[in-house]
Scaffold this motif. Sequence first.
Motif, mmCIF file in Angstrom:
data_model
loop_
_atom_site.group_PDB
_atom_site.id
_atom_site.type_symbol
_atom_site.label_atom_id
_atom_site.label_comp_id
_atom_site.label_asym_id
_atom_site.label_seq_id
_atom_site.Cartn_x
_atom_site.Cartn_y
_atom_site.Cartn_z
ATOM 1 N N ASP A 35 40.578 33.062 35.064
ATOM 2 C CA ASP A 35 39.478 32.610 34.294
ATOM 3 C C ASP A 35 38.574 33.619 34.487
ATOM 4 O OD1 ASP A 35 37.162 31.530 33.586
ATOM 5 O OD2 ASP A 35 37.396 29.744 34.363
ATOM 6 N N THR A 36 37.727 34.346 33.472
ATOM 7 C CA THR A 36 37.056 35.225 33.488
ATOM 8 C C THR A 36 35.591 35.105 33.419
ATOM 9 O OG1 THR A 36 37.409 35.830 31.040
ATOM 10 C CG2 THR A 36 38.975 36.873 32.675
ATOM 11 N N VAL A 53 35.176 41.474 43.075
ATOM 12 C CA VAL A 53 34.176 42.523 42.377
ATOM 13 C C VAL A 53 35.005 43.777 42.397
ATOM 14 C CG1 VAL A 53 32.176 41.294 43.302
ATOM 15 C CG2 VAL A 53 33.523 43.267 44.848
ATOM 16 N N GLY A 54 36.395 44.071 42.875
ATOM 17 C CA GLY A 54 37.009 45.257 42.645
ATOM 18 C C GLY A 54 37.769 45.225 41.511
ATOM 19 N N ASN A 55 37.780 44.097 40.594
ATOM 20 C CA ASN A 55 38.382 44.006 39.302
ATOM 21 C C ASN A 55 37.211 44.168 38.380
ATOM 22 O OD1 ASN A 55 40.998 43.709 40.575
ATOM 23 N ND2 ASN A 55 40.883 41.601 40.625
ATOM 24 N N LEU A 56 36.335 44.406 38.584
ATOM 25 C CA LEU A 56 34.861 44.364 37.784
ATOM 26 C C LEU A 56 34.656 45.495 36.989
ATOM 27 C CD1 LEU A 56 32.700 42.309 36.688
ATOM 28 C CD2 LEU A 56 31.305 43.235 38.711
ATOM 29 N N ASP A 57 34.494 45.709 35.928
ATOM 30 C CA ASP A 57 34.139 46.844 34.996
ATOM 31 C C ASP A 57 32.927 46.383 34.328
ATOM 32 O OD1 ASP A 57 34.167 48.917 33.679
ATOM 33 O OD2 ASP A 57 35.664 48.748 32.339
ATOM 34 N N ILE A 58 31.724 47.364 34.445
ATOM 35 C CA ILE A 58 30.353 46.972 33.670
ATOM 36 C C ILE A 58 30.152 48.334 33.170
ATOM 37 C CG2 ILE A 58 27.962 46.325 33.971
ATOM 38 C CD1 ILE A 58 28.696 45.244 36.428
ATOM 39 N N LEU A 62 30.846 43.184 30.224
ATOM 40 C CA LEU A 62 31.291 43.175 31.488
ATOM 41 C C LEU A 62 32.993 43.102 31.130
ATOM 42 C CD1 LEU A 62 28.951 40.304 32.148
ATOM 43 C CD2 LEU A 62 28.847 42.798 33.128
ATOM 44 N N GLY A 63 33.790 43.464 32.040
ATOM 45 C CA GLY A 63 35.215 43.299 32.065
ATOM 46 C C GLY A 63 35.687 42.814 33.389
ATOM 47 N N LEU A 64 36.721 41.926 33.232
ATOM 48 C CA LEU A 64 37.569 41.360 34.417
ATOM 49 C C LEU A 64 38.669 41.061 34.159
ATOM 50 C CD1 LEU A 64 37.104 40.443 37.428
ATOM 51 C CD2 LEU A 64 36.436 37.924 36.512
ATOM 52 N N ASN A 111 33.404 40.954 27.687
ATOM 53 C CA ASN A 111 32.527 40.417 26.719
ATOM 54 C C ASN A 111 31.279 40.833 26.894
ATOM 55 O OD1 ASN A 111 32.483 38.864 29.627
ATOM 56 N ND2 ASN A 111 30.652 38.127 28.627
ATOM 57 N N ASN A 112 30.583 40.732 25.886
ATOM 58 C CA ASN A 112 29.163 41.390 26.101
ATOM 59 C C ASN A 112 28.003 40.403 26.511
ATOM 60 O OD1 ASN A 112 30.499 43.591 25.058
ATOM 61 N ND2 ASN A 112 29.994 43.312 23.105
ATOM 62 N N GLU A 113 27.029 41.175 27.202
ATOM 63 C CA GLU A 113 25.950 40.307 27.639
ATOM 64 C C GLU A 113 24.694 41.082 27.333
ATOM 65 O OE1 GLU A 113 25.511 37.502 29.415
ATOM 66 O OE2 GLU A 113 27.177 36.792 29.833
#
Length: 593
Positions: free
Chosen positions: A38-39, A75-80, A125-127, A132-134
């Motif tokens: 779930d992202t 948060v290690g899988n987070l891409d902004i 935002l990427g996970l 998805n765009n914010e």
Amino acid sequence: MNNILKKSMALLIIMLVVISAMPSAAFGASSPPATAVDTDLTVTGYVSSLNSIAKGAKVNITLNFKYTGSAPFSVGNLDITRLVDSFNNGRIGAPVVDDNDRTKFSVTVSNLEYKGTGNSLKLMLGLQGNYNNETIAISECREYQEPPKSEPTPPNAVPSPQVSITRNEISSPIKANESMVLTLKVKNLGPVTMQSPNVVFNLSDALMLTGTSSSVQLKSIAPGSEETIQVPIKAFEKITNQNQYLEAEVNFRYNNTISVVDGKSSGRVTIPAKVTQEKKSEEEIASPIPNVIIKNFNYGGASIPAGSEFVLGVTLLNTSKTIKVENVVATVQGGTGFSINGSGNTFYFDNIKKRGTVSFSIPLKAAATFENNSQSVSIAVKYEYVDNKKRAPLSAELQVSIPVYQKDQFEIEPPKIPGVGMVGEESSFTMTYTNKGKSLIYNLEASLTGDVTSPNPKQNIGNIEAGKNGSIAFAYTPEKEGENNIKITIRYEDANGQAKKRVFTQTINAEAMMLEEPMPEMPEDIPSDKPAIWPWILGGAIFLFIATIILLKRRKRKKAAAQEAAMWSEWDDKNDAPATAPADQGSGNGEAK
């Protein structure tokens, strides 16, 4: 027939084995696969380092995120990534995870430069491969607007400059017939130059100028500058007032940015003087002036309730030991705090003897809305006295101070608490209050103590305005079996700052809690992640049963048809044989002929 039944049973067993081995997805299972992620990421807010962001301003914006998914999150899988928005540049910092909630974290985008248009900060935002765009609206942005081009307005007229007049220090007051030279300084307090200022002098009644002119022409005075003047003066033979003065009026011209116009300003300096004492013969020396004062007064108690009526008694004393006072008139004024209650406020006495007294009383009423600690009543006394065959009038302004207090009309209803309860079982009660007074009740608080526990044993209600009401609620739990004594304490301050306390007590008889026998546990259906396969097995069995019957019927029909065909075939064979008798019978018949 037996072979058919055996084949059917073998087919049924094979079908059961295949169905039991099939995955649950084949039966319409709705649960997602274990590897699904779930992202869901939500921006919950932001903090800007600037309260107002103008065009070209550098700002740091900290974004707050919340992960709302159900799968494990890191948060290690987070891409902004920054997208094109209302800012230039910007550096995305490392995520900072909330120590109290691991699903919350913040990211600071630093060194952003506002373009001057729009108010959006856009991120991708990427996970774990999903993006998805914010778009975050930054309300502190102030869009740049070109200043309106307008025609130049004519300048406003500058107001007339003002002056300050000061003098040198005078070592001692000027005496009768004494001369002195005053050093005056004229200072320009305005924003423009005072052109050709002319100073005109005017003195009080005991002083005169000794120079040749009553005015002086000065040089132009620039803004903030000053000019000095020497003014010779002399006191007259008789000085009746110790406060003498010199007034200087300055007339000038100035440029108000439109044209050169006339201006005027003035100032005054005081000149201390020594009053001339008249010489009298020894027999004409005046006696001390008699004074009339208040000897004592009485208003009936220590203090007066607001809105109540009372009588003020006053005794006046003539302090002189040698002179009586005559035609004494005393006038009473209650001010805003007291009013005259059905009586005149003026009292007359023919005289007050030497060291003598007179008394009078007046009914008053205190104002109902009065909130101060005290209020003054003024008594104006006018009288005359005769000394050395001369009658002189005198007057005195006297005052008495009367403390007034507001009645405590704060009503509290006793709590309605049940007299019985259960140990360990929570109950509650309320008590209502009403401020029927005309002023505030301050710092109202309530506390519950005793043989009970409460989740909120002390409550601060605050200030209660006049005419307001409300209620106080307490939840409590008896702690012991038998009598439980409780005490409710109400504290507040009235309008006079006096601390007040009210206490309510009550006893609660608590019974032991009855333990209920546990109900036998009913077996619960054991939930299964797989759907039930018995309906499929039963359906398969029915299908095989029906198929077997149909197959048997077809076999039976086929066999009956074969038997019928054989019978007809045999019948056809019989009908197709030659219609002649046997050889021995034929010859016999021939011989008989």
